[in-house]
Write a protein that holds these residues in place. Structure first.
Motif, mmCIF file in Angstrom:
data_model
loop_
_atom_site.group_PDB
_atom_site.id
_atom_site.type_symbol
_atom_site.label_atom_id
_atom_site.label_comp_id
_atom_site.label_asym_id
_atom_site.label_seq_id
_atom_site.Cartn_x
_atom_site.Cartn_y
_atom_site.Cartn_z
ATOM 1 N N LEU A 1 0.819 -1.211 0.000
ATOM 2 C CA LEU A 1 0.000 0.000 0.000
ATOM 3 C C LEU A 1 0.855 1.264 0.000
ATOM 4 O O LEU A 1 1.778 1.390 0.803
ATOM 5 C CB LEU A 1 -0.902 0.031 1.232
ATOM 6 N N PRO A 2 0.536 2.228 -0.874
ATOM 7 C CA PRO A 2 1.249 3.508 -0.806
ATOM 8 C C PRO A 2 0.870 4.264 0.465
ATOM 9 O O PRO A 2 -0.217 4.088 1.012
ATOM 10 C CB PRO A 2 0.786 4.243 -2.063
ATOM 11 N N ASN A 3 1.785 5.089 0.907
ATOM 12 C CA ASN A 3 1.648 5.808 2.186
ATOM 13 C C ASN A 3 1.206 7.251 1.920
ATOM 14 O O ASN A 3 1.898 7.988 1.228
ATOM 15 C CB ASN A 3 3.025 5.785 2.876
ATOM 16 N N PRO A 4 0.066 7.676 2.459
ATOM 17 C CA PRO A 4 -0.376 9.060 2.215
ATOM 18 C C PRO A 4 0.529 10.067 2.929
ATOM 19 O O PRO A 4 1.225 9.697 3.881
ATOM 20 C CB PRO A 4 -1.794 9.084 2.775
ATOM 21 N N PRO B 1 -12.090 -22.411 -3.132
ATOM 22 C CA PRO B 1 -12.926 -21.301 -3.605
ATOM 23 C C PRO B 1 -13.742 -20.641 -2.489
ATOM 24 O O PRO B 1 -14.151 -19.490 -2.637
ATOM 25 C CB PRO B 1 -13.837 -21.968 -4.648
ATOM 26 N N ASP B 2 -13.960 -21.338 -1.379
ATOM 27 C CA ASP B 2 -14.792 -20.768 -0.312
ATOM 28 C C ASP B 2 -13.968 -20.083 0.783
ATOM 29 O O ASP B 2 -14.521 -19.658 1.805
ATOM 30 C CB ASP B 2 -15.660 -21.870 0.321
ATOM 31 N N PHE B 3 -12.667 -20.002 0.581
ATOM 32 C CA PHE B 3 -11.793 -19.385 1.590
ATOM 33 C C PHE B 3 -12.234 -17.942 1.861
ATOM 34 O O PHE B 3 -12.409 -17.146 0.937
ATOM 35 C CB PHE B 3 -10.348 -19.395 1.067
ATOM 36 N N LYS B 4 -12.437 -17.624 3.140
ATOM 37 C CA LYS B 4 -12.863 -16.263 3.519
ATOM 38 C C LYS B 4 -11.615 -15.401 3.730
ATOM 39 O O LYS B 4 -11.034 -15.404 4.813
ATOM 40 C CB LYS B 4 -13.666 -16.292 4.814
ATOM 41 N N PHE B 5 -11.238 -14.699 2.679
ATOM 42 C CA PHE B 5 -10.006 -13.913 2.765
ATOM 43 C C PHE B 5 -10.311 -12.458 3.103
ATOM 44 O O PHE B 5 -11.437 -11.977 2.943
ATOM 45 C CB PHE B 5 -9.212 -14.009 1.456
ATOM 46 N N VAL B 6 -9.286 -11.764 3.564
ATOM 47 C CA VAL B 6 -9.385 -10.328 3.812
ATOM 48 C C VAL B 6 -9.129 -9.601 2.494
ATOM 49 O O VAL B 6 -8.100 -9.831 1.853
ATOM 50 C CB VAL B 6 -8.338 -9.899 4.861
ATOM 51 N N GLY B 7 -10.055 -8.734 2.073
ATOM 52 C CA GLY B 7 -9.851 -7.980 0.836
ATOM 53 C C GLY B 7 -8.924 -6.797 1.076
ATOM 54 O O GLY B 7 -8.782 -6.316 2.206
ATOM 55 N N LEU B 8 -8.291 -6.315 0.019
ATOM 56 C CA LEU B 8 -7.344 -5.200 0.171
ATOM 57 C C LEU B 8 -8.059 -3.934 0.661
ATOM 58 O O LEU B 8 -7.518 -3.181 1.474
ATOM 59 C CB LEU B 8 -6.614 -4.921 -1.142
ATOM 60 N N ARG B 9 -9.301 -3.715 0.199
ATOM 61 C CA ARG B 9 -10.055 -2.529 0.619
ATOM 62 C C ARG B 9 -10.291 -2.550 2.138
ATOM 63 O O ARG B 9 -10.048 -1.556 2.823
ATOM 64 C CB ARG B 9 -11.385 -2.471 -0.142
ATOM 65 N N ASP B 10 -10.723 -3.690 2.650
ATOM 66 C CA ASP B 10 -10.957 -3.799 4.098
ATOM 67 C C ASP B 10 -9.655 -3.651 4.877
ATOM 68 O O ASP B 10 -9.603 -3.012 5.925
ATOM 69 C CB ASP B 10 -11.607 -5.151 4.436
ATOM 70 N N PHE B 11 -8.596 -4.275 4.328
ATOM 71 C CA PHE B 11 -7.307 -4.156 4.996
ATOM 72 C C PHE B 11 -6.845 -2.703 5.025
ATOM 73 O O PHE B 11 -6.347 -2.213 6.056
ATOM 74 C CB PHE B 11 -6.252 -5.022 4.307
ATOM 75 N N ALA B 12 -7.004 -2.008 3.899
ATOM 76 C CA ALA B 12 -6.534 -0.616 3.802
ATOM 77 C C ALA B 12 -7.260 0.277 4.805
ATOM 78 O O ALA B 12 -6.651 1.142 5.450
ATOM 79 C CB ALA B 12 -6.709 -0.098 2.372
ATOM 80 N N LYS B 13 -8.570 0.055 4.947
ATOM 81 C CA LYS B 13 -9.350 0.819 5.939
ATOM 82 C C LYS B 13 -8.777 0.624 7.334
ATOM 83 O O LYS B 13 -8.525 1.576 8.068
ATOM 84 C CB LYS B 13 -10.806 0.318 5.952
#
Lengths: 328, 328
Positions: free
Chosen positions: B155-158, B298-310
């Motif tokens: 992730l880029p740093n603001p 296919p059913d693996f509940k992964f963390v999405g990048l959007r949720d992680f970024a928040k």
């Protein structure tokens, strides 16, 4: 409606494997074959049959030719099958670069040998590993095809010398107690498998192992004895002697990397992987990531070793490697 | 009836990937985990949580210990997961020899990195290739697990510095026009995938690529801008500059193979494979012979990048590589 033929280029077309492949491709209407040979090889007798069948024979010196010349020579080909037997990986890397530039649909590097792990067991396999790693760096579509030991060089020779004509490679050695097994194949069948594999979408970017049967050395000796009615002498080589021989040949090759020392090492390494280590078996192929010809083509009508041995003892089999130790 | 737990040994247990794996294994009743750490690492804070959960922590100096000592230390283990980050292949080759002697059911070498072809692109991948080739020579059951780029370092740093705490690795560079894509994954999810993979018969003697999502660099910048409300400056690095930087670093490393030069080369090679060459994509994984986590689970509940970024922008994410450039 005309169906477009698949354009297949075969380099090293006068080698044992190259000839088997071209013969098989010519039996199908699906392929348009072009044979590439060293300029010094254009008059070799192996090519006579292909010339009669109007196969274009293109002289191409892969070692000396610059990249652009190779690109020009293979332009328009769909599939490149490399049948060269390189002492180094440079020639085939250059051929792969040309194939990438041309945008071929599939590149078949020159493997076509008994199974071995990528490194540490067989010096020629290590050179091939450099080639396939280069292919992967290029992201060039490929299929690796390896093959069991040829019937033609595996059968022991009875004392009457009825198999003298088959090959110059001596084959009465037995490693250990003779109960290790290895995969074998008729060289004529290798080409037929290749003709199936190169048009098969399941084999794209995969490794395929081609073999007909699995035999122990002991059973091969008994087969020849049964069919010939002769007692076949076994030159028993203990595993330790083979191991020591490899160590020695490896040392000699390091000191003097001559072609002769290369072959002396290689022959013993093949014996080790085929008969002692158990590398050249279908289950090792699966372990090493190969698809097996038996699974892909269960209905393939192959020549069995027993039938081949009968024919060979009757003097009717096609000899291999009769002029040199290895046709590099 | 008691079900036998799968005994899993994790070496390099204090590294980022090692910690993620052990955490995930402890969440399941199926595994009995033992952590192996360098004698100098036994008091590291990363181990506190594991000690509280009664994980045996075994001090073992893989570099100095003779083979017999390692064999003794891992005796009885079913699976060995190597989390060491070797500068050379020697340590892991020795560990593989020990695993072979113990007869483990599966050896997981220390890959866990973005995809690259075996040679010619990434110097660390080449070392890993030596390890897996050695494993194959031993005919040791294995699974190679590679993983997309970590969210944590992607992730880029603001400009407000809200992500300063995440990592010391600078990540505001953008290679080319930013429209190349790469695979990314939450490091916390890597361990969870590993816990599935090591007990899965489909992954035995196979390569597996683990990733959550595929993103372009441009989209990542926009995501952080959207979530932070800040404008994020891009340090645009043209492809040619990266190529020149790799050439230079490669030359420097050849002249002086120091750890510093190794890392300087490696960081640029990762940027090249992830963002320019397109190596770190699911389709390249398939080309290179990998099974994909998406197909296997296919059913693996992964963390999405959007949720992680928040979460990361809220200061709640787990930092990585905070003390050193690379935690080798």
């Amino acid at each position: 409606m005309t169906t477009q033929k698949i354009k297949v280029a075969v380099t090293g077309a006068t080698g044992e494997t190259g000839v088997s492949i071209i013969k098989a491709l010519l039996e199908s209407e699906e392929f348009a074959v072009t044979a590439y040979v060293r300029p010094s090889s254009t008059e070799k007798p192996q090519l006579q049959d292909f010339k009669e069948k109007k196969v274009p024979i293109i002289p191409l010196d892969l070692e000396a030719a610059p990249l652009e010349e190779i690109v020009k020579a293979i332009q328009g080909q769909d599939i490149i099958i490399s049948g060269v037997m390189p002492h180094t990986s440079d020639i085939e890397k250059k051929l792969a670069n040309a194939a990438k530039e041309v945008g071929v649909k599939r590149f078949i590097p020159s493997f076509f040998a008994p199974l071995a792990p990528p490194t540490g067991v067989n010096i020629l396999r290590e050179i091939k590993e450099e080639v396939i790693n280069h292919v992967k760096k290029l992201h060039l579509p490929y299929t690796v095809i390896d093959a069991g030991g040829w019937y033609q060089v595996s059968l022991p020779n009875p004392p009457s010398g009825r198999l003298d004509y088959m090959t110059k490679i001596p084959s009465n050695a037995q490693y250990g107690d003779g109960h290790y097994s290895t995969s074998v194949v008729d060289i004529g069948d290798i080409g037929k498998y290749v003709a199936l594999i190169i048009k098969d979408p399941r084999t794209l970017n995969k490794y395929v192992f081609v073999y007909n049967e699995v035999w122990t050395h002991d059973a091969m000796f008994k087969l020849v004895e049964e069919l010939s009615g002769e007692t076949v002498e076994r030159q028993i080589i203990p595993e330790e002697s083979l191991e020591a021989g490899i160590q020695e040949a490896s040392k000699a090759y390091k000191q003097d990397p001559s072609y002769k020392n290369f072959v002396l090492l290689l022959v013993q390494q093949y014996a080790n992987q085929n008969w002692v280590r158990g590398d050249n078996l279908p289950e090792t192929g699966t372990y090493l990531g190969y698809l097996l010809s038996k699974d892909l083509y269960p209905d393939f009508k192959f020549v069995g070793l027993r039938d081949f041995a009968k024919e060979a003892l009757d003097g009717k089999a096609q000899p291999v490697y009769t002029t040199k130790t290895f046709d590099f």
